[in-house]
Scaffold this motif. Structure first.
Motif, PDB file in Angstrom:
ATOM      1  N   THR A 510      40.870  31.152  71.987  1.00 53.77           N
ATOM      2  CA  THR A 510      40.770  30.969  73.446  1.00 53.77           C
ATOM      3  C   THR A 510      39.391  31.385  73.946  1.00 53.77           C
ATOM      4  O   THR A 510      38.739  30.664  74.707  1.00 53.77           O
ATOM      5  CB  THR A 510      41.856  31.814  74.160  1.00 53.77           C
ATOM      6  N   LYS A 513      36.710  28.949  72.663  1.00 51.71           N
ATOM      7  CA  LYS A 513      36.747  27.640  73.320  1.00 51.71           C
ATOM      8  C   LYS A 513      36.126  27.720  74.711  1.00 51.71           C
ATOM      9  O   LYS A 513      35.338  26.878  75.121  1.00 51.71           O
ATOM     10  CB  LYS A 513      38.206  27.176  73.414  1.00 51.71           C
ATOM     11  N   ARG A 514      36.495  28.780  75.438  1.00 53.31           N
ATOM     12  CA  ARG A 514      36.005  28.887  76.814  1.00 53.31           C
ATOM     13  C   ARG A 514      34.521  29.212  76.857  1.00 53.31           C
ATOM     14  O   ARG A 514      33.778  28.693  77.678  1.00 53.31           O
ATOM     15  CB  ARG A 514      36.818  29.954  77.547  1.00 53.31           C
ATOM     16  N   LYS A 517      31.977  26.234  76.133  1.00 51.68           N
ATOM     17  CA  LYS A 517      31.880  25.082  77.027  1.00 51.68           C
ATOM     18  C   LYS A 517      30.425  24.809  77.385  1.00 51.68           C
ATOM     19  O   LYS A 517      29.591  25.704  77.421  1.00 51.68           O
ATOM     20  CB  LYS A 517      32.705  25.335  78.295  1.00 51.68           C
ATOM     21  N   ARG A 890      30.485  25.165  67.409  1.00 52.06           N
ATOM     22  CA  ARG A 890      30.846  24.414  68.613  1.00 52.06           C
ATOM     23  C   ARG A 890      29.621  24.225  69.522  1.00 52.06           C
ATOM     24  O   ARG A 890      29.385  23.170  70.079  1.00 52.06           O
ATOM     25  CB  ARG A 890      31.950  25.155  69.363  1.00 52.06           C
TER      26      ARG A 890
END
Length: 1016
Positions: A510, A513-514, A517, A890
């Motif tokens: 979590t 992922k956040r 961004k 990412r």
């Protein structure tokens, strides 16, 4: 010889003499039965007054009295101004004046023109009309209707290369001739003026600037129109035929109050429609009168005048006696559009205009059968409650016509469904510059009639609007800001952060992922500094010298604030302002103190924001007049405000012709991209400054999305719309499939008992996943069909299934708590390792003008087709274990993309919560840990596992698990100091309990919160 007289003048006159239908009789100026100083041909005017007015026919002397009064209006012009005198004269032309010519001195209407029967009028085209006023002039072409000069044309030679229609128009606007000044009285009765050099043709209203003149074609003419005498004659026939001219006079010639600047007095102007507005408004009225189909899609490019089109259509609908006093509802989807439409309608003094102020008022107007023109936002339908048993809605009249602006945005789904239920027999017309064609959202399905080829009633493309001079071309200039990310350093520090805070895999994923961004990278301080410096330099050297203004579009509110302070220090704070939505805002002032007025902001920004700035921005957002004043200041070239910084507001419905440049630092696609870029395509002309092009400075490579945003494939749209129709066959079966998961469950049972009964039919994760997959398919089918009356009999069952689905779906609130605790630290870590290498200015520009070719390559077509081939019957992805993707990986990927029955059980749970709270308290006092790192369980979970009765429903275990997840998130060091801590925890707890149908049990909430609080 070829000259203006033999080619252009004679060509136009010859075409007018030979029109089919209403024809013009030819008369040379020397043969007109009038003196050079006369404006009317009195003889013809008297004949018309007698033939059209029985009272004057009985007493022909009355005609002289009318003519005397009309001459009095001419004499007003030097005092009141040409536009005001023209407006007064138009009232006479439209039979809005009466005189005491009836029996016993009764007032009777005076008719100067017969609008119903064209044959009752006298149409004359005159050549070289001599007129003497302050000076002596010869008008090339004058069109008289019943002796009144309604149209004046000025023509030039077709064989001189440097001459254009603008040279003819210049004779009206200025120079030696300056007809509107030196022969002012002659133009008091004027409907329109036209100019041509034999290759191009344009028309304009009195006192119009060059940018306000336009051509006259037909919207079916998609391709380039050649500069030839044939095209001029086609325009002549289309515009100057008697029927079109009298329609323009009766329904389209408007007068409006126009404000040009903050401190300048309002100015009265005359408005004439461009041909797409004229054509489409008439189509709407005809279709409504015909009664079928009861909808239509109007697809006119951004900036080509949809607000005025709605104004013309609304006025014509209201004026048509056949429609028996209809209601016209203008629906917009944003407050700025609402303001723009209200200004357009209000400025034109539209009668029976009602601006709906609230949801309650809208319902009252509809139910009380208000007649007139109502302006409202789609969101005011939110309080409408659909009653499946009432097919008459709130008002079942069939003479309600709904005109929806920006029809692509919020018409799909609940609000559109409520509007259609409330007005079941209404006509719906959607106006958009950017329709959407996808499974879930489809403007063509919603407003496009099957009878219309391509599913649009009328289309006016970007190429046509640029070709016609209705909008400016737009140039995209890529200035790509290249990022440099230290992947290894970020990975290393992130792993340490995870270890230090004992995060499980879900929490780690979590947070990753956040933090990963795009927003986090775009707002890296070094990047923001570089972009702001580039904007300041470019604005100072390229925009300011042109005496025009700019907008800066950034990622979010946080970026708005950063950009404001960065640019303010370089350009001065009086040169810029922020306009943004403030339902969420920073919570700290410049001294780091909490401001009580800022509590409604959901996320904290670690920015030193000055309270005075916040309060000013809050005022712009919350007070319509404050925002209106700000935007008037921006539009005024004399005011120092030069740049507006925005993120979402003002990207639609904001019409500021002075805006020349947009600095784009936000990823936009499809209709949103077109909406935003068209803020710069408006025509602008003031104090010698003429805007010939809009400019987009693109820091993100957004322009690459432009080709697909502009591409249109009618076959593809038809395929999708037909596919959606087929979904109606699939939906009942899919609904039955979902309900089959719950045999013998009483769906009328409410609250905790109802949810418990349903959840007992889904005893394990496998069964839950199967249901979630089936419901996911049903939800997509529902979304694709909605709004449609077809769904009415299924609505109750669908609503019940949706609530059960929500109750078994993981809440995910603990992720928000983890983020609130560790988010700022993670972002800071990323920012420290993100830098900007350079801003590239070596990428080819792209100019979107009438010659630009936007066709999809085969590869793009394949890609698009794949995207649209959504297999709705396919399975949704399961709820498998979260797989952690390395944060650095990412970010690297983003960088590349960026550059390219149970009361007892509940009571037991309450007791368990009390025991757990006491246990934690005892742990703290004795120092004897009940929960060890080895078993890594919270007190409530451990007690539950040790003491649960065999008959305990699985639901109780789920509640326990979710509450302890919240506890786990609150145990981070420093959590207590978070300003939003208690609020976030209470929200997470409330959502958790609501998921299980327990939100109304206040006692349970208080005991659970007391247990969580004990962990502080």
């Amino acid at each position: 010889m070829f000259n203006e007289h033999t080619v252009t003048e004679n060509g136009i006159i010859d075409r007018l003499k030979n029109l089919s239908g209403g024809k013009w009789t030819y008369c040379h100026g020397e043969s007109l039965p009038k003196k050079a100083q006369d404006i009317f041909v009195d003889e013809w005017l008297k004949d018309a007054l007698c033939s059209l007015n029985p009272a004057i026919d009985k007493q022909p002397d009355y005609a002289d009295e009318v003519i005397h009064k009309l001459r009095g209006v001419m004499l007003e012009a030097p005092h009141s101004g040409l536009v005001r005198a023209n407006e007064n004269f138009q009232a006479w032309l439209l039979a809005e004046k009466t005189l005491a010519f009836g029996e016993n001195g009764e007032h009777v209407t005076i008719n100067l023109i017969d609008f119903e029967n064209l044959d009752n009028n006298h149409f004359v085209v005159a050549q070289q009309v001599h007129y003497v006023a302050a000076g002596e002039v010869f008008f090339d072409i004058v069109l008289y209707v019943n002796g009144i000069p309604l149209v004046v044309g000025e023509v030039k030679s077709a064989t001189r290369p440097s001459v254009s229609w603008q040279d003819g128009a210049a004779d009206f606007m200025g120079g030696k001739k300056h007809y509107w000044q030196h022969a002012k009285a002659f133009f008091v009765p004027n409907l329109l003026c036209f100019a041509s050099e034999g290759k191009t043709f344009a028309y304009g209203a009195i006192n119009a600037r060059v940018k306000d003149w336009g051509p006259w074609h037909h919207t079916d003419q998609r391709e380039d129109i050649p500069d030839t005498l044939a095209s001029v004659l086609a325009s002549t026939e289309g515009l100057l035929n008697p029927q079109t001219l009298l329609q323009l006079l009766a329904s389209f010639a408007l007068f409006s109050t126009h404000k040009t600047g903050k401190d300048t007095p309002p100015k009265r102007i005359k408005l004439l429609p461009r041909y797409p507005q004229f054509e489409t408004a008439k189509q709407i009225v005809e279709r409504v009168k015909q009664g079928y189909p009861k909808k239509g899609l109007i697809w006119h490019f951004q900036g080509s005048g949809k607000s005025l089109l709605m104004l013309y259509a609304a006025k014509m609908l209201r004026a048509d006696n056949e429609l028996k006093n209809p209601t016209v509802l203008i629906v917009v989807d944003r407050r700025d559009l609402d303001s723009q439409i209200s200004e357009t309608f209000g400025g034109a003094d539209v009668k029976n205009l009602i601006k709906v102020q609230s949801c309650k008022k809208l319902g009252e107007h509809i139910e009380q059968d208000s007649r007139g023109i109502l302006i409202t936002t789609i969101f005011k339908f939110k309080d409408v409650e659909i009653d499946e048993h009432n097919l008459a809605g709130l008002n079942s009249r069939d003479n309600i016509i709904v005109l929806v602006d920006e029809a692509h945005r919020t018409q799909e789904g609940g609000l559109g469904e409520k509007m259609r239920w409330a007005l079941p027999n209404a006509h719906f017309y959607g106006l958009t510059g950017t329709p959407i064609s996808s499974i879930e959202r489809n403007t063509f399905k919603l407003f496009g009639a099957d009878e219309d080829p391509g599913r649009y009633m009328n289309r006016y493309s970007y190429k046509q609007s640029i070709r016609d001079g209705a909008t400016n071309p737009v140039k995209f200039e890529p200035r790509l800001a290249e990022l440099r990310v230290d992947r290894e350093a970020i990975n290393e520090e992130f792993e340490q952060l995870v270890k230090d805070n004992n995060l499980d895999e879900d929490e780690k994923a979590t947070l990753s992922k956040r933090a990963g961004k795009l927003a986090v990278m775009l707002k890296a301080p070094k990047r923001m500094e570089a972009i702001s410096a580039d904007i300041a330099e470019h604005f100072t050297s390229h925009v300011k010298p042109k005496k025009m203004k700019a907008m800066v579009v950034v990622y979010d509110r946080d970026a708005c604030v950063q950009m404001y302070y960065l640019l303010g220090h370089m350009l001065g704070f009086d040169a810029l302002e922020v306009v943004m939505n403030l339902d969420q805002a920073p919570v700290k002032d410049e001294n780091g103190k909490l401001n009580k007025d800022w509590n409604k902001w959901k996320e904290e920004l670690d920015l030193p924001i000055k309270q005075a700035d916040f309060e000013r921005w809050q005022k712009f957002d919350g007070e319509e007049q404050a925002q209106k004043n700000l935007l008037e200041t921006y539009k005024d070239p004399k005011q120092p405000l030069q740049l507006l910084i925005v993120t979402a507001k003002l990207l639609t419905g904001f019409d500021a012709p002075i805006c020349y440049c947009m600095y784009l630092d936000k990823p936009l696609r499809d209709h949103t991209l077109l909406q935003a870029m068209c803020r710069t395509n408006r025509l602008y002309e003031a104090d010698g400054v003429v805007k010939r092009m809009g400019l987009i400075i693109d820091y993100l490579g957004v322009f690459e999305n432009l080709r697909t945003a502009l591409a249109y494939n009618p076959e593809e749209i038809d395929g999708i719309v037909e596919g959606i129709e087929k979904f109606k066959e699939l939906l009942p079966e899919q609904l039955k499939l979902c309900l089959a998961f719950f045999p013998n469950v009483d769906r009328t049972l409410a609250g905790f008992d109802g949810i418990l009964a349903a959840q007992e039919c889904l005893p394990d994760n496998k069964k839950r996943d199967e249901f979630a997959t089936a419901f996911g398919v049903l939800a997509k089918l529902w979304s694709a069909i909605n709004p449609d009356p077809f769904l009415t009999p299924y609505r109750q069952d669908y609503k019940w299934l949706a609530q059960i689905y929500e109750s078994v779906r993981p809440v995910g609130q603990t992720g928000a708590l983890v983020w609130a605790a560790l988010g700022p630290e993670t972002i800071k870590m990323i920012h420290e390792h993100t830098d900007i290498s350079r801003i590239r200015d070596d990428i080819d520009e792209l100019i979107m003008d009438e010659h630009a070719i936007f066709t999809l390559t085969e590869k793009e077509q394949e890609k698009r087709a794949r995207r649209l081939e959504i297999d709705l019957m396919g399975r949704l992805r399961g709820h498998g274990e979260a797989v952690f993707v390395e944060l650095g990986e990412r970010l690297e990927k983003l960088r590349r993309e960026y550059e390219a029955g149970v009361i007892k059980a509940i009571d037991w749970l309450k007791g368990l919560l009390d025991a757990a709270k006491d246990t934690v308290q005892a742990e703290r006092e004795t120092g004897d840990p009940v929960v060890t790192e080895a078993d890594n369980k919270q007190a409530l979970t451990k007690l539950f596992l040790e003491t649960r009765p065999e008959t305990t429903p699985k639901l109780i275990g789920d509640v326990v698990e979710q509450i302890d997840k919240i506890v786990n998130a609150t145990r981070f060091e420093g959590w207590q100091n978070s300003n939003s801590g208690p609020r976030e925890i209470q929200k997470a707890l409330m959502l958790t309990l609501a998921q299980f149908g327990l939100s109304k049990d206040k006692d349970l909430f208080e005991r659970a919160y007391a247990y969580i609080e004990e962990h502080y």
